[in-house]
Enzyme design. Structure first.
Site, PDB file in Angstrom:
ATOM      1  N   SER A 110      39.300  48.438  39.105  1.00  0.00           N
ATOM      2  CA  SER A 110      39.848  47.059  39.642  1.00  0.00           C
ATOM      3  C   SER A 110      38.848  46.207  40.181  1.00  0.00           C
ATOM      4  O   SER A 110      37.755  45.946  39.448  1.00  0.00           O
ATOM      5  CB  SER A 110      40.913  47.377  40.320  1.00  0.00           C
ATOM      6  OG  SER A 110      41.959  46.141  40.284  1.00  0.00           O
ATOM      7  N   HIS A 148      48.777  49.921  36.988  1.00  0.00           N
ATOM      8  CA  HIS A 148      47.367  49.657  37.453  1.00  0.00           C
ATOM      9  C   HIS A 148      47.197  50.601  38.498  1.00  0.00           C
ATOM     10  O   HIS A 148      47.740  50.856  39.465  1.00  0.00           O
ATOM     11  CB  HIS A 148      47.580  48.263  38.086  1.00  0.00           C
ATOM     12  CG  HIS A 148      46.158  47.807  38.737  1.00  0.00           C
ATOM     13  ND1 HIS A 148      45.208  47.427  37.928  1.00  0.00           N
ATOM     14  CD2 HIS A 148      45.591  47.683  39.960  1.00  0.00           C
ATOM     15  CE1 HIS A 148      44.114  47.119  38.425  1.00  0.00           C
ATOM     16  NE2 HIS A 148      44.477  47.367  39.642  1.00  0.00           N
TER      17      HIS A 148
HETATM   18  C1  GTR Z   1      44.342  42.347  42.146  1.00  0.00           C
HETATM   19  C2  GTR Z   1      43.435  41.371  41.641  1.00  0.00           C
HETATM   20  C3  GTR Z   1      42.862  41.919  40.549  1.00  0.00           C
HETATM   21  C4  GTR Z   1      42.361  43.486  40.767  1.00  0.00           C
HETATM   22  C5  GTR Z   1      43.265  44.265  41.684  1.00  0.00           C
HETATM   23  C6  GTR Z   1      42.681  45.277  42.498  1.00  0.00           C
HETATM   24  O1  GTR Z   1      45.459  41.951  42.943  1.00  0.00           O
HETATM   25  O2  GTR Z   1      44.154  40.123  41.480  1.00  0.00           O
HETATM   26  O3  GTR Z   1      41.788  41.078  40.045  1.00  0.00           O
HETATM   27  O4  GTR Z   1      40.998  43.280  41.483  1.00  0.00           O
HETATM   28  O5  GTR Z   1      43.747  43.364  42.488  1.00  0.00           O
HETATM   29  O6  GTR Z   1      41.092  45.251  42.919  1.00  0.00           O
HETATM   30  O7  GTR Z   1      43.485  46.135  42.848  1.00  0.00           O
END
Ligand code: GTR
Length: 393
Positions: free
Chosen positions: A232, A375
């Protein structure tokens, strides 16, 4: 009823993006893409050879990313020293040695110390290939060592890798108000206020480079076989780090989404405005110019893997992680691998369209997988990625 839909909206859309345009998750609303051609220089010269790429086109693209997206990553300092300390018990003492290393860097009479936690297989002597993970999870601050799901130390050691990690908080806090309270104000204060100055991603990448300085001189490490991993926000960081530092043999960005793997001009899921609003400390201030104006960006993320080629790049996505735009991530590597294949002659052509993918695609120096679920950096991601590593390291 109203309350339920309000509640649902706040679950589906991160809270502080709600004042902006709602995210698009509809493929039919993705604008027609006009992407800059990697093989035509700014002066209109056609780029065919490694020499043209490395002397002309790559530097142009690098400068665009540096000035418009990530900001500078300063390379100069005056002194660096390494000190192995003993503060924590080794959770893997049966199979690994632990080194907790303070890396102190000095510039202009000031110094800053970052910490890496580093495990080496035992009793073998090595030299071992090494995997560095950039960690940002709030519940695993520096010194507290490992979360096994995110950083599967035991499995990596059992497969013969040494593995290290540092936490971004020891470099530049992941916070819009305090991010300068690390190396930025201490070592590189002249960067503050520049529209292309050093921000958090650059600072974290700088720390990965200092970790490499340590690994490179380590007698038990084969630093030619080095892998940089980020998830991420640190996946975005890993890509920018490798664009700056050719010492990484393989770079892995898991679900790195907007400003990482995914094409910004698709405006699918997280947009430039959304990311700049929630995380103004990540990117160069120049990136703000493209809030809501992705079409005016003079580059897109498909040009980023080319800055790393011919070294290996690996992306992965999660099916439910639409905020990161899995299709945009795939297109980023599918188009981005053209430098590996057309300039460097690698067997690196992603033949399938995103919708036709059936399993991981592991090619020469580039690879991609998408898994079911949300995610996260999971063991499934690591396991599939390690198959790629075994073929490409
Ligand atoms: C989210 C963000 C993403 C990503 C993520 C993370 O909220 O919008 O761009 O970087 O966090 O790092 O977990």
């Amino acid at each position: 009823m109203k309350l339920i839909s309000l509640l649902l909206a706040s679950i589906l859309i991160p809270l502080n993006t709600m004042s902006q345009t709602p995210p698009n998750y509809n493929e039919s609303k993705v604008p027609a893409l006009h992407l800059p051609d990697p093989f035509v220089s700014e002066k209109g010269k056609l780029i065919h050879t490694v020499e043209d790429w490395e002397k002309t086109r790559r530097p142009e693209i690098f400068r665009l990313f540096e000035s418009e997206v990530y900001g500078q990553l300063p390379k100069d300092f005056e002194a660096i020293s390494f000190e192995v300390v003993k503060e924590n018990a080794n959770p893997f003492s049966q199979i690994a040695d632990l080194e907790e290393v303070n890396i102190t860097v000095g510039r202009n009479g000031k110094s800053h110390t970052i910490r890496i936690n580093f495990f080496l297989p035992k009793p073998q002597k090595g030299p071992f290939p090494v995997i560095l993970l950039i960690n940002y999870l709030p519940n695993y601050p520096d010194g507290k060592l490992v979360d096994e799901a995110f950083w599967p130390v035991r499995e990596l050691i059992q497969r013969g890798f040494a593995t290290a990690s540092f936490h971004v908080e020891t470099v530049a806090p992941d916070d819009a108000k305090t991010y300068q309270n690390g190396i930025i104000s201490t070592l590189y204060p002249e960067q503050i206020g520049k529209s292309d100055g050093l921000k958090a991603f650059g600072a974290w990448g700088w720390a990965a480079m200092r970790a490499m300085d340590y690994l490179e001189q380590h007698p038990r490490i084969d630093s030619k076989k080095s892998v940089l991993v980020g998830h991420s926000r640190t996946g975005k960081t890993a890509l920018w780090t490798s664009a700056n530092d050719p010492r990484w043999a393989i770079t892995y960005a898991n679900e790195s989404g907007c400003g990482g793997a995914a094409l910004s001009k698709r405006k699918f899921g997280e947009t430039i405005e959304a990311i700049n609003t929630r995380f103004p400390h990540w990117f160069a201030d120049n990136f703000l110019k493209y809030n809501g104006k992705e079409e005016s960006l003079p580059l897109d993320q498909h040009l980023l893997p080319g800055l790393i080629a011919p070294r290996a790049v690996y992306y992965s996505s999660a099916r439910e992680d639409r905020w990161a735009d899995p299709k945009g991530e795939y297109l980023g590597i599918q188009l981005g691998s053209r430098i590996a294949s057309e300039i460097y002659g690698k067997k690196a052509v992603f033949e399938k369209e995103f919708e036709e993918l059936e399993g991981p695609v592991h090619l020469e120096s580039v690879g991609y997988h998408i898994r079911e679920g949300a995610h996260d950096l999971t063991w499934e991601d690591w396991r599939i990625f390690l198959e790629f590593v075994e073929k490409n390291l």
